[in-house]
Design a protein around this motif. Structure first.
Motif, PDB file in Angstrom:
ATOM      1  N   ALA A 168      -9.111  11.398   6.204  1.00  0.00           N
ATOM      2  CA  ALA A 168      -7.694  11.385   6.566  1.00  0.00           C
ATOM      3  C   ALA A 168      -6.929  10.457   5.629  1.00  0.00           C
ATOM      4  N   ARG A 169      -5.636  10.685   5.560  1.00  0.00           N
ATOM      5  CA  ARG A 169      -4.784   9.897   4.676  1.00  0.00           C
ATOM      6  C   ARG A 169      -4.870   8.413   5.042  1.00  0.00           C
ATOM      7  N   SER A 170      -5.132   7.565   4.058  1.00  0.00           N
ATOM      8  CA  SER A 170      -5.287   6.133   4.289  1.00  0.00           C
ATOM      9  C   SER A 170      -4.176   5.313   3.641  1.00  0.00           C
ATOM     10  N   PHE A 171      -3.842   5.619   2.384  1.00  0.00           N
ATOM     11  CA  PHE A 171      -2.893   4.803   1.643  1.00  0.00           C
ATOM     12  C   PHE A 171      -1.513   5.454   1.626  1.00  0.00           C
ATOM     13  N   ILE A 172      -0.521   4.680   2.011  1.00  0.00           N
ATOM     14  CA  ILE A 172       0.857   5.173   1.996  1.00  0.00           C
ATOM     15  C   ILE A 172       1.731   4.156   1.260  1.00  0.00           C
ATOM     16  N   ASP A 173       2.960   4.571   0.980  1.00  0.00           N
ATOM     17  CA  ASP A 173       3.951   3.698   0.325  1.00  0.00           C
ATOM     18  C   ASP A 173       3.416   3.105  -0.979  1.00  0.00           C
ATOM     19  N   VAL A 174       2.652   3.893  -1.707  1.00  0.00           N
ATOM     20  CA  VAL A 174       2.095   3.420  -2.977  1.00  0.00           C
ATOM     21  C   VAL A 174       3.201   3.379  -4.023  1.00  0.00           C
ATOM     22  N   GLN A 175       3.384   2.203  -4.623  1.00  0.00           N
ATOM     23  CA  GLN A 175       4.503   2.007  -5.550  1.00  0.00           C
ATOM     24  C   GLN A 175       4.051   1.224  -6.789  1.00  0.00           C
ATOM     25  N   PRO A 176       4.093   1.833  -7.965  1.00  0.00           N
ATOM     26  CA  PRO A 176       3.769   1.098  -9.192  1.00  0.00           C
ATOM     27  C   PRO A 176       4.957   0.253  -9.642  1.00  0.00           C
ATOM     28  N   VAL A 177       4.669  -0.971 -10.084  1.00  0.00           N
ATOM     29  CA  VAL A 177       5.714  -1.869 -10.607  1.00  0.00           C
ATOM     30  C   VAL A 177       5.244  -2.335 -11.982  1.00  0.00           C
ATOM     31  N   PRO A 178       5.450  -1.516 -13.028  1.00  0.00           N
ATOM     32  CA  PRO A 178       4.881  -1.821 -14.352  1.00  0.00           C
ATOM     33  C   PRO A 178       5.634  -2.901 -15.119  1.00  0.00           C
ATOM     34  N   ARG A 179       6.878  -3.170 -14.770  1.00  0.00           N
ATOM     35  CA  ARG A 179       7.681  -4.104 -15.560  1.00  0.00           C
ATOM     36  C   ARG A 179       7.691  -5.522 -15.006  1.00  0.00           C
ATOM     37  N   ALA A 180       6.899  -5.802 -13.994  1.00  0.00           N
ATOM     38  CA  ALA A 180       6.796  -7.156 -13.475  1.00  0.00           C
ATOM     39  C   ALA A 180       6.074  -8.044 -14.485  1.00  0.00           C
ATOM     40  N   ARG A 181       6.196  -9.378 -14.328  1.00  0.00           N
ATOM     41  CA  ARG A 181       5.512 -10.299 -15.242  1.00  0.00           C
ATOM     42  C   ARG A 181       4.013 -10.026 -15.229  1.00  0.00           C
ATOM     43  N   PRO A 183       1.937  -6.845 -13.983  1.00  0.00           N
ATOM     44  CA  PRO A 183       2.074  -5.492 -13.418  1.00  0.00           C
ATOM     45  C   PRO A 183       1.306  -5.354 -12.106  1.00  0.00           C
ATOM     46  N   VAL A 184       1.877  -4.607 -11.175  1.00  0.00           N
ATOM     47  CA  VAL A 184       1.291  -4.523  -9.842  1.00  0.00           C
ATOM     48  C   VAL A 184       1.470  -3.122  -9.264  1.00  0.00           C
ATOM     49  N   VAL A 185       0.537  -2.748  -8.411  1.00  0.00           N
ATOM     50  CA  VAL A 185       0.651  -1.525  -7.615  1.00  0.00           C
ATOM     51  C   VAL A 185       0.643  -1.948  -6.150  1.00  0.00           C
ATOM     52  N   LYS A 186       1.722  -1.644  -5.449  1.00  0.00           N
ATOM     53  CA  LYS A 186       1.859  -2.011  -4.046  1.00  0.00           C
ATOM     54  C   LYS A 186       1.519  -0.821  -3.165  1.00  0.00           C
ATOM     55  N   GLY A 187       1.090  -1.103  -1.959  1.00  0.00           N
ATOM     56  CA  GLY A 187       0.803  -0.029  -1.034  1.00  0.00           C
ATOM     57  C   GLY A 187       0.404  -0.562   0.325  1.00  0.00           C
ATOM     58  N   LYS A 188      -0.034   0.360   1.189  1.00  0.00           N
ATOM     59  CA  LYS A 188      -0.411  -0.010   2.550  1.00  0.00           C
ATOM     60  C   LYS A 188      -1.575   0.868   2.995  1.00  0.00           C
ATOM     61  N   ASP A 189      -2.564   0.244   3.618  1.00  0.00           N
ATOM     62  CA  ASP A 189      -3.706   0.956   4.182  1.00  0.00           C
ATOM     63  C   ASP A 189      -3.484   1.062   5.694  1.00  0.00           C
ATOM     64  N   ILE A 190      -3.264   2.262   6.180  1.00  0.00           N
ATOM     65  CA  ILE A 190      -2.921   2.435   7.594  1.00  0.00           C
ATOM     66  C   ILE A 190      -4.146   2.492   8.497  1.00  0.00           C
ATOM     67  N   HIS A 191      -5.344   2.483   7.906  1.00  0.00           N
ATOM     68  CA  HIS A 191      -6.580   2.512   8.694  1.00  0.00           C
ATOM     69  C   HIS A 191      -7.360   1.205   8.563  1.00  0.00           C
TER      70      HIS A 191
END
Length: 227
Positions: A168-181, A183-191
């Motif tokens: 089942a779907r686990s990761f939501i709101d996945v957002q890449p932020v490549p221009r940060a000092r 670089p980061v990928v943000k997200g949420k694990d709903i399980h």
């Protein structure tokens, strides 16, 4: 953090160099003594503040909910394990390391995300080539952004019903932020099964090759164990 700062100041005071009295240096000696007194007082203040926080906030929370700490640690481990599995399907040599408050253990857990440092040998090689002058700044920036977006797509794809190996779907709101000092990928694990959120979800930040932060968090964890 308050306790760690107090321990650091106390350690500096106890193991610092002794004041040196130079010729006609009574005034110099007095300055050194004043600085030592200030450092000692600051250390005592921070350690006292840490004890007050423990007695008024931490201990009552733990007494009321004795298993909440273990459940939160399990949620952190689930997020780390699931992300590692997902990213290793695309990059087998990738290494994910937890850092920040989840590693230093200096959090009550309520609003803390899972901070993860991602080490990619290919990205490290790209960085080395840039510093060695083998590639230009424009190519380095574009290739670095590609890594960020690839990781974001891998997490989002494998966390969905259609893509992958997580069921089942686990990761939501996945957002890449490549221009940060960093670089980061943000997200949420709903399980994740986090006890601090109403739906059991746990947010995460995947930072690229943030090795210094991992070392700093480990050091803070060791400081916190001293008290």
């Amino acid at each position: 953090r308050i306790r760690s700062l107090g321990i650091f100041l106390q350690h500096s005071f106890e193991h610092g160099s002794s004041p040196t009295i130079q010729e006609g240096g009574e005034e110099t000696a007095q300055v050194h003594n004043d600085e030592s007194s200030i450092a000692c007082s600051a250390a005592e203040w921070y350690l006292t503040a840490a004890r007050v926080c423990d007695e008024s906030l931490v201990y009552p929370l733990v007494e009321r909910r004795p298993h909440i700490r273990e459940k939160n640690e399990e949620a952190i481990a689930k997020v780390h394990q699931r992300l590692t599995s997902v990213i290793n399907t695309r990059y087998q040599d990738a290494r994910l390391t937890i850092y920040g408050s989840c590693l230093s253990d200096l959090t009550l857990g309520g609003s803390s995300d899972v901070d993860i440092s991602l080490h990619l040998p290919a990205a490290e090689k790209l960085k080395e080539d840039y510093h060695a002058g083998k590639i230009g700044a424009k190519k380095y920036e574009s290739e670095s952004k590609r890594f960020v977006y690839k990781i974001a797509r891998a997490v989002e794809w494998n966390g969905s019903k259609r893509g992958g190996n997580c069921g089942a779907r686990s990761f939501i709101d996945v957002q890449p932020v490549p221009r940060a000092r960093v670089p980061v990928v943000k997200g949420k694990d709903i399980h994740a099964g986090c006890p601090f959120s109403s739906d059991g979800s746990k947010s995460f930040d995947i930072c690229f090759m943030n090795d210094i932060a991992v070392v700093n968090s480990s050091l803070l964890r060791e400081y916190s164990k001293i008290d």
